[in-house]
Design a protein around this motif. Sequence first.
Motif, PDB file in Angstrom:
ATOM      1  N   GLY A   1       0.809  -1.208   0.000  1.00 42.58           N
ATOM      2  CA  GLY A   1       0.000   0.000   0.000  1.00 42.58           C
ATOM      3  C   GLY A   1       0.844   1.260   0.000  1.00 42.58           C
ATOM      4  O   GLY A   1       0.535   2.230  -0.699  1.00 42.58           O
ATOM      5  N   VAL A   2       1.941   1.261   0.776  1.00 42.57           N
ATOM      6  CA  VAL A   2       2.837   2.425   0.802  1.00 42.57           C
ATOM      7  C   VAL A   2       3.439   2.670  -0.568  1.00 42.57           C
ATOM      8  O   VAL A   2       3.570   3.827  -1.009  1.00 42.57           O
ATOM      9  CB  VAL A   2       3.945   2.219   1.862  1.00 42.57           C
ATOM     10  N   ALA A   3       3.793   1.598  -1.253  1.00 39.41           N
ATOM     11  CA  ALA A   3       4.353   1.749  -2.600  1.00 39.41           C
ATOM     12  C   ALA A   3       3.355   2.391  -3.554  1.00 39.41           C
ATOM     13  O   ALA A   3       3.739   3.088  -4.495  1.00 39.41           O
ATOM     14  CB  ALA A   3       4.798   0.383  -3.126  1.00 39.41           C
ATOM     15  N   ARG A   4       2.060   2.195  -3.305  1.00 39.14           N
ATOM     16  CA  ARG A   4       1.017   2.805  -4.138  1.00 39.14           C
ATOM     17  C   ARG A   4       0.597   4.179  -3.633  1.00 39.14           C
ATOM     18  O   ARG A   4      -0.265   4.831  -4.229  1.00 39.14           O
ATOM     19  CB  ARG A   4      -0.210   1.895  -4.180  1.00 39.14           C
ATOM     20  N   GLY A   5       1.192   4.617  -2.509  1.00 40.11           N
ATOM     21  CA  GLY A   5       0.769   5.884  -1.921  1.00 40.11           C
ATOM     22  C   GLY A   5      -0.429   5.760  -1.012  1.00 40.11           C
ATOM     23  O   GLY A   5      -1.014   6.774  -0.610  1.00 40.11           O
ATOM     24  N   ASP A   6      -0.805   4.551  -0.658  1.00 43.45           N
ATOM     25  CA  ASP A   6      -1.945   4.299   0.219  1.00 43.45           C
ATOM     26  C   ASP A   6      -1.423   3.939   1.611  1.00 43.45           C
ATOM     27  O   ASP A   6      -0.839   2.870   1.801  1.00 43.45           O
ATOM     28  CB  ASP A   6      -2.787   3.155  -0.340  1.00 43.45           C
ATOM     29  N   LEU A   7      -1.622   4.827   2.581  1.00 43.16           N
ATOM     30  CA  LEU A   7      -1.154   4.590   3.946  1.00 43.16           C
ATOM     31  C   LEU A   7      -2.221   3.975   4.833  1.00 43.16           C
ATOM     32  O   LEU A   7      -2.038   3.897   6.053  1.00 43.16           O
ATOM     33  CB  LEU A   7      -0.665   5.908   4.564  1.00 43.16           C
ATOM     34  N   GLY A   8      -3.305   3.535   4.257  1.00 41.45           N
ATOM     35  CA  GLY A   8      -4.342   2.896   5.041  1.00 41.45           C
ATOM     36  C   GLY A   8      -5.413   3.872   5.501  1.00 41.45           C
ATOM     37  O   GLY A   8      -5.433   5.049   5.130  1.00 41.45           O
ATOM     38  N   VAL A   9      -6.284   3.366   6.356  1.00 43.98           N
ATOM     39  CA  VAL A   9      -7.410   4.144   6.885  1.00 43.98           C
ATOM     40  C   VAL A   9      -7.274   4.238   8.395  1.00 43.98           C
ATOM     41  O   VAL A   9      -6.988   3.246   9.071  1.00 43.98           O
ATOM     42  CB  VAL A   9      -8.762   3.489   6.516  1.00 43.98           C
ATOM     43  N   SER A  10      -7.466   5.427   8.932  1.00 46.73           N
ATOM     44  CA  SER A  10      -7.376   5.637  10.370  1.00 46.73           C
ATOM     45  C   SER A  10      -8.460   4.857  11.085  1.00 46.73           C
ATOM     46  O   SER A  10      -9.636   4.908  10.701  1.00 46.73           O
ATOM     47  CB  SER A  10      -7.509   7.130  10.686  1.00 46.73           C
ATOM     48  N   TYR A  11      -8.077   4.134  12.142  1.00 43.80           N
ATOM     49  CA  TYR A  11      -9.047   3.357  12.902  1.00 43.80           C
ATOM     50  C   TYR A  11     -10.086   4.248  13.560  1.00 43.80           C
ATOM     51  O   TYR A  11     -11.292   3.957  13.534  1.00 43.80           O
ATOM     52  CB  TYR A  11      -8.341   2.537  13.989  1.00 43.80           C
ATOM     53  N   GLN A  12      -9.643   5.331  14.197  1.00 35.58           N
ATOM     54  CA  GLN A  12     -10.523   6.167  14.982  1.00 35.58           C
ATOM     55  C   GLN A  12     -11.251   7.217  14.156  1.00 35.58           C
ATOM     56  O   GLN A  12     -12.409   7.536  14.428  1.00 35.58           O
ATOM     57  CB  GLN A  12      -9.726   6.853  16.103  1.00 35.58           C
ATOM     58  N   ARG A  13     -10.603   7.784  13.151  1.00 38.87           N
ATOM     59  CA  ARG A  13     -11.212   8.849  12.358  1.00 38.87           C
ATOM     60  C   ARG A  13     -12.017   8.328  11.182  1.00 38.87           C
ATOM     61  O   ARG A  13     -12.869   9.045  10.656  1.00 38.87           O
ATOM     62  CB  ARG A  13     -10.126   9.811  11.870  1.00 38.87           C
TER      63      ARG A  13
END
Length: 337
Positions: free
Chosen positions: A102-114
């Motif tokens: 995901g980091v290689a694609r520029g995707d750092l994931g989704v915040s758990y709380q926000r």
Amino acid sequence: MTLETATAHLVDDEIAEVADDRRGSRRRTGARVVLRTLVDIVLVVWAAATLTFLAVKLIPGDPLDKLMAGIQDVTPEMRAAVAEQYGLDRPVLVQYLSYLAGVARGDLGVSYQRGVPVTEALGAELGATAELTAWTMVVAIVASVVLALATSGRRPFARLLAQGFELIAVSTPSFWVGIVLMTVFSFGLRWVPAFGGDGPASLVLPVVTLAIPLVGVLTQVLRERMEHALHEPFVTTLRARGLSEGAVRSRHVLRHASLPALTLSSVIVGSLLSGTAVIETLFARPGIGRLAVDALQDRDIPLVMGVVIFAAFVFIVLNTLVDLLYPLLDPRLRRNR
């Protein structure tokens, strides 16, 4: 064709070949610099992501408990569904490899709380931290240059006073300085607000709090290099040409002394962009530092890792820019390259 004409043609051909060789050399050098920069960015981001992933996984506690906090009568089926949604039910190695992809694609994931993408959460707080960082560096650099110009190679008493201030500035914790400034100028004199991030007035106390220790460090570096440069032969030559002492110091000596300070400034900017957590929390300001503190408290793993990766990326980009600026300040480095 005469001998002179033939010779002229040969000289022109040789000059053209030399020019082509130089252009080709510059292109190859530029390509090597770009390739080296890309490799450095990839390695730094990978190392930051890996170390942060391991550190977060070693923190005691289950992130699912934070995700399910506030929900009454949580069933095992609900926990399993949430774990599947965020990929927490997969093996650690699979989670790690998936995150790197995901980091290689520029995707750092989704915040758990926000519940928003990490890049969006970082973008929302970046402006406040960048503004605080920019004004802090402006104040610190201006004050350091003025102090270094006024005290380098000058009267011992003025130099001693400046060194005493620098020692106190570097040794005093920033949060204590912030509390003192807040008590005097906000609660006592009521000149500026103590909390919040609305308007230029709210920047005064945080900027001064962050700038004081930076002034101590940068002034020491600048003064030491300036005093060394003042004994160089080129300074004697400039004085012999009739340049005033102020012109010698501000136009020539300061430029030669700025290289170490420039390197230090790039490190400082990177640390300020990612490490203003204490000051932003103390003055109740928005920003990436405060965002990181909240993410750690909530065990918001994607957000914590996003902040660390962003900080690593800023460091490597700033160091690269500083490396490119060196030849502009010192022509000797330009010739070597």
